[in-house]
Every structure is written in C-alpha cells, then in structure tokens.
Design an enzyme around this catalytic site. Structure first.
Site, short mmCIF file in Angstrom:
data_model
loop_
_atom_site.label_atom_id
_atom_site.label_comp_id
_atom_site.label_asym_id
_atom_site.label_seq_id
_atom_site.Cartn_x
_atom_site.Cartn_y
_atom_site.Cartn_z
N TYR A 13 -96.01 37.07 -21.71
CA TYR A 13 -95.98 37.70 -22.83
C TYR A 13 -97.10 37.25 -23.91
O TYR A 13 -97.91 38.23 -24.39
CB TYR A 13 -94.54 37.73 -23.46
CG TYR A 13 -94.12 38.18 -24.68
CD1 TYR A 13 -93.83 39.49 -24.67
CD2 TYR A 13 -94.37 37.62 -26.02
CE1 TYR A 13 -93.39 40.38 -25.92
CE2 TYR A 13 -94.02 38.35 -27.23
CZ TYR A 13 -93.72 39.48 -27.04
OH TYR A 13 -93.67 40.08 -28.31
N LYS A 26 -100.05 39.72 -25.40
CA LYS A 26 -100.13 39.91 -26.67
C LYS A 26 -101.51 39.58 -27.32
O LYS A 26 -101.98 40.13 -28.34
CB LYS A 26 -99.01 39.36 -27.39
CG LYS A 26 -97.45 39.88 -27.35
CD LYS A 26 -97.72 41.51 -27.55
CE LYS A 26 -96.35 42.12 -27.62
NZ LYS A 26 -96.37 43.65 -27.59
#
Length: 307
Positions: free
Chosen positions: A165, A169
């Site tokens: 993640y 991001k």
C-alpha cells in the site's frame, strides 16, 4: 468565495462508500454531475456488486442532483473506457476525476506474497493511471481538467504491514509530479489528497474512540478545494478530523566534490552539510536537481556550460 461545480462533470472512483461516497455527495451538492464508480468488492478487492454505486447515485438524485453509476474495475482499460464513454454520453464532458478506489492486503513484508503486493499496486497506482489516461485527452481538448490522486501517510512516511500500500501510495505522488508538467499548458491541474478517516479500510487500524473524530465528511473539503477551478497544482494536501496540512518533498542544497574527492568517506565527513535542512527547498522538476549539481560542479572545476 464560494467553490461551486455547476456545469462540471466529475468521476469519483471507489465511491460506493466511505471517502468516495462523501466526495461524490459533496461534489453533487455543489452542482457537479457525478459518475459514481464502484466495483463493489470487499476491502481486499474480492467480489463485486453494482448496488453500492447505485445506492449513492440514488442518494444524489433524491437530493435533486444528477448522477449515474458505473461498476468499472479501475484496472481494466476496457471497463474504464466504457465508464468514461457513459459519462460523456450522459453529461457531454468530464472535468474532474477523483482517483479514490483502493484496497488493502496488509501483512508484514516477510509474510507478504508478491501476488498481494502486485494486486494492491495495480488498484492504487495502475488504476489511477488507467482512469487518468482515459480522461486525459478529453481534458486536454477542452482545455480544462482537475485530477485528484489519493496518496497516504503510509506512502509519505511508512506504516508497518503496508509495504504494498505504501509503495503504491508514494508512486501516485510521482505520477502527479509528471502530470503537472505535462498538463500545465492544457489547464489540467493534478494534486494529491493524503486522507485519514474512519472507513471500512481503517476500522481494524483505529481505536473506536478515534473513529468518531474521523468522519470522512471532514476530509472531503480538501477534495473540493483541490478540484476547484482556482485550486492549486502539484499539491499534497493532508486531511483528517477537520485538520488540513500540506506535505512537501524537499531536497537540501547539498555538497559537490571534485571527481577525485567524491568518496564515501567524504560523504561521511561532510554529512552535516549535506543534511543541512535549512538549505532545503522544493524542486519542481527532476531537471532542477540535475542543473543544481551541474552548476555547482562546473563552478568548482572552472568549466563553462552552454553559451
């Protein structure tokens, strides 16, 4: 100054609940015609149903707004192309894209399989690129576009168990940086939102007492600002619990050595100067870093570059 979106058309991905739903409802309340996108899967990206997107579109219409729902998987180019075509067919244009869709597959890196790494990166990074690519030429041809990527503190600063993640991001920040350069002459502005809110993606990460303070609606004003006609460009806006802050990537001025003195020992010896935060500034293109080092090296060695 009132920020309105009358006659604007917005696509919000992952808008069947949480932050995306909040963004879609708020854009519609301020005059935008909205395409509510949601695949309808679970937090891991598994399964699918059109009901969540349809429910939010129904909410918008019940409040007097205009909306359609679409269940495109943001990683599927054909499905996204169909979603954009539906937006243009229904509303005639696309002015705003909010890349909000996302999933989580948290594990410590040692336990994380590459399939989970690649799937999370595909949704957050590739999905943002696919959706942006699908609207880019429309925005270019109409000389207007506002794109909001969704980054995260997990990418900007790190978070245990979120290597996949966090990598995705931070990658959308890099995507934003280049799109800002390429979109400037077409009046396409691209920014990033770094939100913190109580949603199904964070319910296992936040204590119950924090959830009451982290209403997604308290993040959405940041999206409205970034997506506005007079909004900024190349900005990372952090938002949560009614608080807003700007995250900035900077680089110190640094130290340049002559070729025969550029050694790891020299770096260690001069680390305090290299790490001098008082000299740090925000660079606006990769070439600025190149020219900084080139100009310092040329001056150090008495070399003239260019005319």
């Amino acid at each position: 100054m009132s920020i309105r979106f009358d006659d604007r058309v917005a696509i919000v991905t992952g808008a069947g609940g949480g932050l995306g739903r909040s963004h879609a409802l708020a854009l519609a309340a301020r005059g935008a015609r909205v395409v509510v996108n949601d695949l309808g899967g679970d937090v891991r990206g598994e399964g699918g149903s059109a009901s969540a997107a349809e429910a939010v579109a129904d909410e918008i219409r019940a409040a007097g707004g205009e909306a359609i729902a679409h269940g495109a998987n943001v990683t599927d180019e054909a499905q996204v192309a169909d979603m954009v075509a539906a937006a243009v067919s229904a509303f005639g244009r696309v002015d705003i894209l909010v890349n909000n869709a996302g999933i989580l597959r948290d594990k410590s890196f040692t336990k994380m399989g590459m399939a989970d790494f690649e799937t999370v990166v595909a949704v957050h990074l590739t999905g943002s690129a696919v959706c942006t690519k699908a609207v880019w030429d429309i925005m270019r041809d109409q000389a207007y576009g506002r794109i909001v990527m969704t980054t995260s503190s997990s990418g900007l600063y790190g978070n245990f168990g979120q290597a996949n993640y966090g990598a995705a991001k931070m990658a959308v920040v890099g995507l934003m940086n280049t799109l800002c350069l390429e979109g400037a002459k077409y009046n396409i502005r691209t920014n990033c939102l770094a939100p913190v809110a109580a949603t199904r993606m964070t319910e296992d990460l936040l204590p119950p007492e924090a959830a009451s303070l982290l209403d997604p609606a308290l993040v959405t004003p940041a999206v409205l600002y970034l997506a506005g006609e007079n909004g900024p460009d190349r900005t990372i806006l952090s938002a949560g619990a009614g608080g807003f802050a700007r995250a900035v990537i900077t680089e110190t001025d640094g130290v340049v050595f002559k070729p025969d003195a550029a050694t790891p020992e020299a770096i260690a010896e001069h680390w305090a100067a290299i790490d001098d935060r008082d000299s740090a500034r925000e660079l606006k293109a990769g070439g600025e870093q190149t020219m900084k080092f080139l100009s310092k090296a040329a001056a150090l060695q008495g070399i003239k570059i260019g005319g």
